[in-house]
Design an enzyme around this catalytic site. Structure first.
Site, PDB file in Angstrom:
ATOM      1  CG  MET A  26      -7.193 -11.090  15.393  1.00 53.67           C
ATOM      2  SD  MET A  26      -6.861  -9.182  15.146  1.00 53.67           S
ATOM      3  CE  MET A  26      -5.010  -8.869  14.713  1.00 53.67           C
ATOM      4  CB  SER A  27     -13.206 -12.216  14.414  1.00 53.26           C
ATOM      5  OG  SER A  27     -14.544 -12.674  14.202  1.00 53.26           O
TER       6      SER A  27
ATOM      7  N   GLY B  36     -12.186  -7.572  23.384  1.00 49.43           N
ATOM      8  CA  GLY B  36     -11.733  -9.086  23.588  1.00 49.43           C
ATOM      9  C   GLY B  36     -10.948  -9.728  22.057  1.00 49.43           C
ATOM     10  CG  ASP B  37     -11.297 -11.481  17.963  1.00 51.83           C
ATOM     11  OD1 ASP B  37     -10.448 -11.069  17.770  1.00 51.83           O
ATOM     12  OD2 ASP B  37     -12.120 -11.995  17.199  1.00 51.83           O
ATOM     13  CG  LEU B  38     -11.242  -3.346  18.850  1.00 53.62           C
ATOM     14  CD1 LEU B  38     -12.736  -3.069  18.756  1.00 53.62           C
ATOM     15  CD2 LEU B  38     -11.020  -2.282  19.791  1.00 53.62           C
TER      16      LEU B  38
END
Length: 273
Positions: free
Chosen positions: A1-2, A190-192
């Site tokens: 994700m991140s 947005g990228d939690l």
């Protein structure tokens, strides 16, 4: 994700930032080169000139969110030239939520729900940034067209399915999801995912949100889908995972729509590449 791309080849000093004894941060998968100052009070993210516009946009998002009273980093310096760009922000004290034991994450869970709700309550009318459904789909189409989807980011049962087919399945739902987004638009991270939520290890309070490059207006489920799915990797068994989902939803104040969760969980991996 991140932070999911590439290698780190740049230096804050080469890009005009003071010599803070910068140490490379090796965790993460970003195309940016990330460094921590020797005293651990600052982070520097450096990119080549071709990517500087995106980093400048992240700078603006960090600045905006800090003005809304939502905890996170502060912009300390910005350098840009022919060699690239470098963003220096304050460190958010604490430990990423993915690095605490499962029992500590469970202890912090209601506080995380409170912090996410406060983020989502930031004023929509004042937010100049978007990371909505149309933007996500456009990015996904580009990533899929370049055959750049990383299968490791996909759910296990989708890893042998062509990315174009996965995107086609999701595209059939876009009209419905667009209507839902219009009725439920919030300021999303947005990228939690857990690495982007920093906890105070003593109190288990949320110290702040980091990695704000995708912050913008979107359906709240774009955030909730990532967070709940990522947290399930921490809980020891399925019963605890379901219990944690219920506890989060009750504290946040929502009856979870599992179809919307599934849609955004399946769309997100197609947007990284």
């Amino acid at each position: 994700m991140s932070d999911r791309r590439g290698t780190r080849t740049m230096s804050p000093v080469l890009l005009g930032v003071d010599d803070g004894g910068w140490l490379p941060v090796t965790a993460g998968e970003s195309g940016a080169a990330v460094f921590r100052s020797a005293d651990a009070t600052r982070y520097a993210k450096c990119v080549p000139a071709a990517d500087a516009a995106d980093l400048k946009a992240e700078r603006d998002r960090v600045t905006w969110l800090s003005e809304q009273g939502v905890p996170g980093p502060r912009v300390l310096d910005w350098q840009f030239g022919d060699a690239g760009g470098c963003l220096v922000t304050s460190a958010v004290p604490g430990i990423p939520a993915d690095q605490v034991p499962a029992e500590d994450l469970r202890g912090a869970w209601q506080r995380i729900a409170d912090a996410v709700r406060r983020l989502h309550e930031a004023p929509v009318s004042r937010c100049p940034f978007r990371w909505g459904l149309d933007a996500m789909v456009a990015v996904a189409r580009d990533v899929v067209a370049r055959d750049a989807v990383n299968p490791e980011f996909l759910p296990v049962d989708q890893q042998r399915t062509p990315a174009a087919e996965l995107l086609d399945r999701l595209s059939r739902q876009v009209s419905q999801r667009r209507e839902q987004e219009a009725a439920d638009l919030v300021v999303c991270h947005g990228d939690l995912c857990l690495p982007n939520i920093i906890l105070d290890p003593r109190t288990l309070d949320v110290s702040g949100f980091i990695d704000l490059g995708r912050l913008g207006l979107a359906d709240r489920y774009a955030d909730l889908a990532l967070l709940l799915a990522n947290a399930r990797e921490t809980w020891p068994d399925e019963e605890q995972a379901r219990s944690a989902d219920v506890a989060f939803a009750e504290r946040y104040g929502i009856a979870l729509d599992h179809d919307r969760l599934r849609f955004y969980l399946h769309l997100d991996p197609l947007t990284w590449g």
